[in-house]
Design a protein around this motif. Sequence first.
Motif, PDB file in Angstrom:
ATOM      1  N   VAL A 284       0.840  -1.204   0.000  1.00 49.33           N
ATOM      2  CA  VAL A 284       0.000   0.000   0.000  1.00 49.33           C
ATOM      3  C   VAL A 284       0.871   1.250   0.000  1.00 49.33           C
ATOM      4  N   LEU A 285       1.880   1.279   0.882  1.00 49.36           N
ATOM      5  CA  LEU A 285       2.719   2.468   1.003  1.00 49.36           C
ATOM      6  C   LEU A 285       3.642   2.640  -0.197  1.00 49.36           C
TER       7      LEU A 285
ATOM      8  N   ALA B  87       2.648   6.579  -0.569  1.00 53.76           N
ATOM      9  CA  ALA B  87       3.503   6.753   0.612  1.00 53.76           C
ATOM     10  C   ALA B  87       2.856   7.629   1.678  1.00 53.76           C
ATOM     11  N   ALA B  88       1.767   8.319   1.330  1.00 52.32           N
ATOM     12  CA  ALA B  88       1.098   9.204   2.284  1.00 52.32           C
ATOM     13  C   ALA B  88      -0.237   8.630   2.746  1.00 52.32           C
TER      14      ALA B  88
ATOM     15  N   LEU C 193      -0.144   4.216   7.291  1.00 54.13           N
ATOM     16  CA  LEU C 193       0.983   4.681   8.096  1.00 54.13           C
ATOM     17  C   LEU C 193       0.722   4.460   9.585  1.00 54.13           C
ATOM     18  N   ASN C 194      -0.482   4.776  10.026  1.00 53.82           N
ATOM     19  CA  ASN C 194      -0.791   4.653  11.450  1.00 53.82           C
ATOM     20  C   ASN C 194      -1.020   3.210  11.872  1.00 53.82           C
ATOM     21  N   ASP C 195      -1.777   2.450  11.075  1.00 52.52           N
ATOM     22  CA  ASP C 195      -2.048   1.061  11.455  1.00 52.52           C
ATOM     23  C   ASP C 195      -0.772   0.223  11.411  1.00 52.52           C
ATOM     24  N   PHE C 196       0.032   0.406  10.372  1.00 54.05           N
ATOM     25  CA  PHE C 196       1.298  -0.322  10.275  1.00 54.05           C
ATOM     26  C   PHE C 196       2.230   0.113  11.407  1.00 54.05           C
TER      27      PHE C 196
ATOM     28  N   THR D 271       9.319   6.122  12.489  1.00 49.70           N
ATOM     29  CA  THR D 271       9.441   6.645  11.126  1.00 49.70           C
ATOM     30  C   THR D 271       8.071   6.780  10.469  1.00 49.70           C
ATOM     31  N   LEU D 272       7.220   5.765  10.627  1.00 47.76           N
ATOM     32  CA  LEU D 272       5.892   5.800  10.006  1.00 47.76           C
ATOM     33  C   LEU D 272       5.010   6.870  10.638  1.00 47.76           C
ATOM     34  N   PHE D 273       5.019   6.959  11.963  1.00 51.58           N
ATOM     35  CA  PHE D 273       4.201   7.983  12.620  1.00 51.58           C
ATOM     36  C   PHE D 273       4.670   9.389  12.232  1.00 51.58           C
ATOM     37  N   SER D 274       5.977   9.573  12.131  1.00 54.94           N
ATOM     38  CA  SER D 274       6.502  10.884  11.727  1.00 54.94           C
ATOM     39  C   SER D 274       6.055  11.231  10.315  1.00 54.94           C
TER      40      SER D 274
END
Length: 568
Positions: free
Chosen positions: A139-140, A144-145, A150-153, A168-171
């Motif tokens: 998906v990312l 990438a946005a 981003l949050n679930d992963f 990194t993902l949360f940022s």
Amino acid sequence: MTIQIANRIVCYPDPSPLQAAIAGASGLIRELTAVLEREAGALYENAMPADLLEVKAGLIAAHARALERLRATPIAHELTLDELRMLDELKALDAALMTAALDSLIAADPGVIELRFRRAGMLVRQGRDEEAHRDYLAVLDKDAAHFDALNDFGNLLFDTGYRSAARTLFSQAVDTHPHRPAGYVNLANLLLSQADYDAAKSFYQTALILDSTLAEAHRGMSYALSELGDEAAASAHREPGFRGHAVMTWPHRGPGRALPLLVLSSAIGGNIPFKHLLDERTFLSSVILSEYFDPETPLPPHRLIINIVSDADLCRQGLDAAERLLAKSPAPVINSPQLIRPTGRLDNARRLGVLPGVIVPRSALIPRAELVSDTAQDLLADQDIGFPLLLRSPGFHTGRHFVRVDAPEGLAAAAGALPGAALLVMQALDARNSRGDHHKYRVMFVNGALYPLHLAFSNNWKVHYFSSAMEDQPEYRALEAAFLNDMPSVLGSKAMTALNSICQTLGLDYGGIDFALGDDGDILLFEANATMVVYRPENDEKWTYRRAAVERILDAVRAMVIERALCA
């Protein structure tokens, strides 16, 4: 009483209607899945790519309708353990069948990222983490946005010990979606777990600017402010954060039946970070914030109670509330509040200082006003405490509000800068080696057995593993490896006897001991209580030697919890 299944609120009816409703919902899900699997090929032969999101929306709507029958019967009784298991099995069946349906849809057109995102969530619910990783990455790779991915992963990685990757993902979620508060809360939660309280406070603050009603942001802000020593500000966030939100769930992920647990925690803090110690493929945990739980409300179903309120100096009210809740259940308890109460630092100094082979620093709780007065030196002399000494605000950990004072002229300024009406004053113990570096061992005890966790060296007297010299000093890592592989040989019989005596005196089911080793084999005791943290090492080859020791502790905790729950 209600439960959330697939984002739907479901009431618990009488046993017979409930069982019929579950059977009906399961049957409808099976029918839906069979149709989707049978018709997927034909469906996609005639569907344009632009129609795929609509197909996905129809799938989710049909899935929700399949569960609608569970909402029809009014509440007549409290949920039983058997009914909880049935509902848990329905959720597992639901996730497995939805995954099968999504497999068919994705096979027809693997480029639809929303279908992959949906499947990743279903895989997580089944404990199939590696497969979920691949879908989230796919998906990312396309987007990438993608905020939800981003949050679930990130949350999956955080919960399974990959904290750097999660950060990194949360940022990235915050950077690409600066107006969505959930990203800030997730990043702040991670920073809070890493004791970066100033940064966590900043991100919680941003989330609350975006949504002032967000309970999770208020909860996190209360913990961050408390750790920073601003108790008045922390208290202001507890009511909107915890009132009406006193029960949370650590879900069961994976096949088979879950063992239901009840976890008692404190809204003030001082809780053992116990979530990652429990295997989500085995347990379903209802977490209660003891101070805010309505005592008239029945407790969630459980076979075992785990009290994670662990800081005796900070959580007197939380321990009182937990004890009142325990009176409502005959279930066995791990780390009863009665065992936690006498583990404060002064109580431990009195109890453990008399044990053979244990050296405890002379300690006293002294009003801060007296420490900044002209009579402070006489007061310390009366307590037989000289310089260098340590000052600590009670109730704080990871080195917060904890300072060393080497000479009398520095006492007033140091005491004046610390929060709290009274400060813990301790004689400094010398734990330096021949190179002048300080050292600290940590040994955990689980169900009466001792387990080595780590050994750290630092040029700072305040030794913490995350800020120590271990990453840059291979010779120190070799010493730690020797300790982890053969603790009795490294420590010697005198120290091992002393550690066992500490474990038996405390009587806790789970806890830890921080100490240094004296030249004559004595234990130089820093701390012994249930607040100790066990984290898996970061995914770096240099820490491979530590993994087996950590897994032994996690296995011991899991075995203890299963044994106690099944014997109930």
